[in-house]
Design an enzyme around this catalytic site. Structure first.
Site, mmCIF file in Angstrom:
data_model
loop_
_atom_site.group_PDB
_atom_site.id
_atom_site.type_symbol
_atom_site.label_atom_id
_atom_site.label_comp_id
_atom_site.label_asym_id
_atom_site.label_seq_id
_atom_site.Cartn_x
_atom_site.Cartn_y
_atom_site.Cartn_z
ATOM 1 N N GLU A 105 0.835 -1.219 0.000
ATOM 2 C CA GLU A 105 0.000 0.000 0.000
ATOM 3 C C GLU A 105 0.865 1.262 0.000
ATOM 4 O OE1 GLU A 105 -2.710 1.994 3.426
ATOM 5 O OE2 GLU A 105 -2.873 -0.182 3.249
ATOM 6 N N VAL A 106 1.919 1.257 0.814
ATOM 7 C CA VAL A 106 2.771 2.440 0.953
ATOM 8 C C VAL A 106 4.139 2.140 0.314
ATOM 9 C CG1 VAL A 106 3.835 4.052 2.565
ATOM 10 C CG2 VAL A 106 1.598 3.039 3.108
ATOM 11 N N HIS A 110 8.844 -1.015 4.449
ATOM 12 C CA HIS A 110 8.493 -1.181 5.863
ATOM 13 C C HIS A 110 8.398 -2.657 6.177
ATOM 14 C CE1 HIS A 110 4.902 -0.578 3.386
ATOM 15 N NE2 HIS A 110 4.246 -1.407 4.194
#
Ligand code: 5GP
Length: 126
Positions: A105-106, A110
């Site tokens: 999503e981002v 991460h």
């Protein structure tokens, strides 16, 4: 492989201080903060401060210092949360989604650290 980094992504804004976050740990090259929509009692995201899109991008292009710092930051977060396997049936799962098939999503690397409940099997059938 050319990796195009979009500096308008939400984690870039968090790193610039434009959006608040619930910080768990900050080191020279990494930041760890709680996920805004936790999927488990402990759900922490660990990100490098550098502009890397995915884990393979980071692993290929980050400096040794960044890679060491990021890896150690994950250990420090696990210790801070007290989730290392061996203590009271604890344990955790690391996930790093990348690209379309990974449902990222981002677009800033991460690692999700998930813990605090039985997490079930690794993947569900799509
Ligand atoms: P992905 O699907 O890219 O692996 O995961 C992105 C994660 O970022 C999701 O778990 C989502 O809840 C989290 N997230 C999205 N926006 C924000 C935000 O503004 N703050 C925080 N702390 N987490 C966010």
């Amino acid at each position: 492989m050319a990796y195009a980094y979009d500096d308008q992504n939400i984690f870039a804004k968090i790193l610039r201080g434009e959006i608040p976050n619930n910080t768990v740990l900050e080191t020279e090259h990494s930041l760890a903060f709680r996920d805004i929509a936790p999927q488990a009692p402990d759900h922490v995201l660990v990100i490098p401060k550098g502009p890397y899109v995915t884990y393979d991008h980071f692993a290929a292009e980050a400096s040794d210092a960044e890679i060491a710092d990021f890896t150690r930051a994950i250990a420090q977060v696990c210790a801070k949360l007290g989730i290392e396997p061996g203590t009271d049936g604890m344990g955790y799962r690391l996930i790093s989604n990348a690209g379309e098939a990974g449902v990222q999503e981002v677009p800033h690397l991460h690692i999700h650290i998930l813990s605090g409940r039985p997490l079930g099997r690794m993947l569900q059938k799509a």
